[in-house]
Design a protein around this motif. Structure first.
Motif, PDB file in Angstrom:
ATOM      1  N   GLY A   1       0.911  -1.067   0.027  1.00 34.23           N
ATOM      2  CA  GLY A   1       0.099   0.078  -0.055  1.00 34.23           C
ATOM      3  C   GLY A   1       0.908   1.095  -0.048  1.00 34.23           C
ATOM      4  O   GLY A   1       2.029   1.432  -0.306  1.00 34.23           O
ATOM      5  N   ASP A   2       0.182   2.308   0.172  1.00 29.05           N
ATOM      6  CA  ASP A   2       1.106   3.583   0.460  1.00 29.05           C
ATOM      7  C   ASP A   2       2.039   3.615   1.431  1.00 29.05           C
ATOM      8  O   ASP A   2       1.778   2.881   2.421  1.00 29.05           O
ATOM      9  N   HIS A   3       3.365   4.099   1.298  1.00 31.88           N
ATOM     10  CA  HIS A   3       4.353   4.298   2.203  1.00 31.88           C
ATOM     11  C   HIS A   3       4.820   5.667   2.503  1.00 31.88           C
ATOM     12  O   HIS A   3       5.200   6.256   1.750  1.00 31.88           O
ATOM     13  N   MET A   4       4.902   6.115   4.055  1.00 29.46           N
ATOM     14  CA  MET A   4       5.305   7.410   4.277  1.00 29.46           C
ATOM     15  C   MET A   4       6.807   7.325   4.378  1.00 29.46           C
ATOM     16  O   MET A   4       7.257   6.625   5.169  1.00 29.46           O
ATOM     17  N   LEU A   5       7.573   7.833   3.396  1.00 33.36           N
ATOM     18  CA  LEU A   5       9.210   7.705   3.515  1.00 33.36           C
ATOM     19  C   LEU A   5       9.674   8.463   4.593  1.00 33.36           C
ATOM     20  O   LEU A   5       9.185   9.402   5.090  1.00 33.36           O
ATOM     21  N   ALA A   6      10.784   8.032   5.023  1.00 29.25           N
ATOM     22  CA  ALA A   6      11.580   8.594   6.063  1.00 29.25           C
ATOM     23  C   ALA A   6      13.068   8.473   5.733  1.00 29.25           C
ATOM     24  O   ALA A   6      13.372   7.730   4.783  1.00 29.25           O
ATOM     25  N   THR A   7      13.698   9.453   6.094  1.00 27.41           N
ATOM     26  CA  THR A   7      15.317   9.533   5.806  1.00 27.41           C
ATOM     27  C   THR A   7      15.842   8.247   6.110  1.00 27.41           C
ATOM     28  O   THR A   7      15.591   7.527   7.304  1.00 27.41           O
ATOM     29  N   ARG A   8      16.698   7.827   5.056  1.00 31.58           N
ATOM     30  CA  ARG A   8      17.565   6.732   5.239  1.00 31.58           C
ATOM     31  C   ARG A   8      16.511   5.604   4.749  1.00 31.58           C
ATOM     32  O   ARG A   8      16.986   4.143   5.138  1.00 31.58           O
ATOM     33  N   ASP A   9      15.339   5.700   4.480  1.00 29.38           N
ATOM     34  CA  ASP A   9      14.661   4.542   3.706  1.00 29.38           C
ATOM     35  C   ASP A   9      15.377   4.131   2.625  1.00 29.38           C
ATOM     36  O   ASP A   9      15.732   4.789   1.671  1.00 29.38           O
ATOM     37  N   VAL A  10      15.586   2.595   2.451  1.00 28.08           N
ATOM     38  CA  VAL A  10      16.206   2.228   1.326  1.00 28.08           C
ATOM     39  C   VAL A  10      14.976   1.643   0.475  1.00 28.08           C
ATOM     40  O   VAL A  10      14.304   0.530   0.750  1.00 28.08           O
ATOM     41  N   ILE A  11      14.997   1.927  -0.933  1.00 30.14           N
ATOM     42  CA  ILE A  11      13.951   1.277  -1.760  1.00 30.14           C
ATOM     43  C   ILE A  11      14.586   0.612  -2.861  1.00 30.14           C
ATOM     44  O   ILE A  11      15.503   0.889  -3.467  1.00 30.14           O
ATOM     45  N   ARG A  12      13.949  -0.606  -3.019  1.00 33.02           N
ATOM     46  CA  ARG A  12      14.496  -1.576  -3.958  1.00 33.02           C
ATOM     47  C   ARG A  12      13.351  -1.677  -4.966  1.00 33.02           C
ATOM     48  O   ARG A  12      12.291  -2.046  -4.581  1.00 33.02           O
ATOM     49  N   PHE A  13      13.495  -1.807  -6.249  1.00 30.38           N
ATOM     50  CA  PHE A  13      12.727  -1.986  -7.505  1.00 30.38           C
ATOM     51  C   PHE A  13      13.033  -3.499  -7.956  1.00 30.38           C
ATOM     52  O   PHE A  13      13.843  -3.641  -8.663  1.00 30.38           O
ATOM     53  N   GLY A  14      12.035  -4.314  -7.285  1.00 27.80           N
ATOM     54  CA  GLY A  14      12.103  -5.493  -7.669  1.00 27.80           C
ATOM     55  C   GLY A  14      12.962  -6.381  -6.511  1.00 27.80           C
ATOM     56  O   GLY A  14      13.913  -5.726  -5.990  1.00 27.80           O
ATOM     57  N   PRO A  15      12.794  -7.669  -6.567  1.00 23.76           N
ATOM     58  CA  PRO A  15      13.695  -8.518  -5.460  1.00 23.76           C
ATOM     59  C   PRO A  15      14.977  -8.315  -5.632  1.00 23.76           C
ATOM     60  O   PRO A  15      15.639  -8.307  -4.647  1.00 23.76           O
ATOM     61  N   SER A  16      15.824  -8.450  -6.729  1.00 19.16           N
ATOM     62  CA  SER A  16      16.965  -8.028  -7.046  1.00 19.16           C
ATOM     63  C   SER A  16      17.294  -6.978  -7.668  1.00 19.16           C
ATOM     64  O   SER A  16      18.306  -6.960  -8.385  1.00 19.16           O
TER      65      SER A  16
END
Length: 483
Positions: free
Chosen positions: A78-93
């Motif tokens: 669902g929607d996610h509220m981003l915080a500083t230092r959040d690491v976002i990955r696009f696809g499992p690898s």
């Protein structure tokens, strides 16, 4: 508020993008704000996700991507509220970025001075001095005698000596102050002149950008074959206009001037390509173009492009890229299928052989009634020249195109893009055109509709505007080896 994304892995590792707008699109599409490499970051969908500023918080949303979006190792549902230092990955690898929110904090006002209670002694103040004593009473004799004028006292003598000795120092100080005023005025004049020169350069470059955008719009009328390349050029021109309007110094202006010159060269190339009979080339060859489905033993499925060169009652041969059917580790595809232009049927195909010298491969499709082939392959000795117009028929972005995932109901439809040859080497043909992942294996046609090369990739960081092809002689060699 500003959003900063630092690329941790992927083709853009080590780079940082900062955005101030309220909405960002993320993906491999050329018009995405946070863009990934269309040829290397294959786990990222064309339009993968978005980030929206709501109040004082950035909200991350997955846009129905193929491989999903992960935040700190957890898949987004669902929607996610981003915080500083959040690491976002696009696809499992897939590639990763680190998010940082950049605010504009202001220092809090200091505490107000406390009120002084009654009777508080304030340091530095002295109590009032007592009244001076009354003057002494003089006798009549003392009043009648003349008084002597006193000479200068010790303090007066000291002050006079100090003034005499520091007279030269005061003169020097006044001279230095006057020099400082003159230098400050010269500096301010220089700064004002530099600002004016920068403003004049900005105005001239913005005029060139406006002219470029008008020319692109004129070429776009009636040239659907150039639509993708023109859209890419239009987006680049709009980015340049925004960057030029905010260029802070001469160095940044010089960098943007170089980018503008490249965009102008691209526009001139597109103007030359507009003279090609794109409709005729497409009509003569479109039925021979096929979308290739490739499945590897580990379950990965990718798409590419192939074109038919020989046909018989049991099927026939098609040319594609070696990297479409054999991955970078040397693993051969476990299953192949081809769907021809306008068709909804996926025919089984088998790998016949790959070239040891170039990125081309030969596959055979099992179609009992045979199928159309391209109009003509150029001779092996054909030398492609810089400046020649070109046309490419294929499936850039594969099923990520609008309506692409509905191919089983409406059939597949190839895309034709025009361009010009910008460089040639013995084993490479470079185009100024448009392409993306999924276009690998597309035929590159000359002005007369002859296949002169096989598209295999593009220059990273060019947003699909600089393409590379294998000269057709390597395909001829592969066909002769199969006879």
């Amino acid at each position: 508020m500003k959003a900063q994304f630092t690329f941790i892995s992927g083709a853009r590792a080590g780079q940082t993008d900062v955005f101030s707008q309220a909405h960002l699109s993320i993906g491999r599409h050329p018009q995405s704000e946070l863009r990934f490499d269309a040829d290397q970051d294959l786990d990222v969908s064309s339009r993968h996700a978005s980030v929206t500023l709501v109040g004082e918080f950035y909200i991350l949303r997955d846009l129905g991507s193929t491989n999903g979006t992960f935040v700190n190792g957890k898949k987004l549902t669902g929607d996610h509220m981003l915080a500083t230092r959040d690491v976002i990955r696009f696809g499992p690898s897939g590639p990763q970025v680190e998010f940082t929110a950049i605010g504009d904090p202001r220092p809090a006002p200091g505490p107000a001075p406390a009120a002084k209670p009654d009777g508080t002694v304030v340091f530095g103040q002295q109590p009032a001095a007592p009244p001076p004593p009354p003057p002494p009473q003089l006798s009549p004799e003392q009043l009648r005698s003349p008084r002597r004028t006193p000479g200068p006292g010790t303090q007066t003598k000291v002050r006079m000596e100090v003034r005499r000795q520091t007279k030269g120092l005061r003169t020097t100080t006044i001279g230095l102050f006057a020099l400082l005023v003159v230098l400050s005025g010269a500096y301010l004049w220089q700064v004002r002149a530099a600002d004016q020169a920068l403003a004049d350069q900005r105005r001239a470059l913005l005029g060139q950008v406006d002219s470029l955008m008008q020319e692109i719009g004129a070429i776009a009328q009636g040239n659907e074959g150039l639509r993708a390349a023109l859209d890419s050029s239009q987006a680049e021109a709009e980015r340049l206009r925004q960057l030029l309007a905010n260029a802070p110094d001469e160095d940044r202006m010089a960098e943007l001037r170089a980018r503008l010159e490249q965009a102008l060269r691209q526009q001139r190339s597109l103007a030359g390509a507009a003279s090609v009979d794109a409709r005729g080339i497409a009509a003569a060859n479109r039925d021979a173009i096929a979308l290739v489905f490739v499945e590897f033993p580990d379950g990965r499925v990718i798409t590419g492009t192939a074109f038919a060169v020989r046909s018989d009652p049991n099927g026939g041969l098609l040319i594609t890229n070696k990297h479409v059917v054999v991955d970078s580790n040397g693993t051969v595809a476990s299953r192949l299928g081809v769907v021809f232009e306008g068709s909804r049927q996926n025919f089984r195909a088998d790998l016949v052989r790959v070239s040891p010298d170039a990125d081309v491969a030969l596959i055979r499709a099992s179609v009992h009634r045979g199928f159309p082939v391209v109009k003509s392959l150029a001779d092996s000795g054909r030398v492609v020249e810089v400046g020649e117009p070109s046309a490419v028929l294929g499936f850039p972005l594969g099923l990520d195109l609008a309506g692409g995932r509905d191919w089983s109901q409406i059939g597949v439809a190839s895309t034709l893009t025009l361009g010009t040859v910008s460089r040639t080497l013995p084993d490479l043909v470079q185009l100024d055109s448009y392409g993306a992942q999924g276009a690998s294996g597309s035929p590159i046609f000359d002005r007369n509709g002859n296949v002169v090369a096989v598209l295999y990739g593009g220059q990273p960081g060019s947003n699909g505007r600089i393409l590379y092809g294998v000269p057709i002689r390597f395909a001829h060699r592969l066909l002769s080896d199969n006879e």
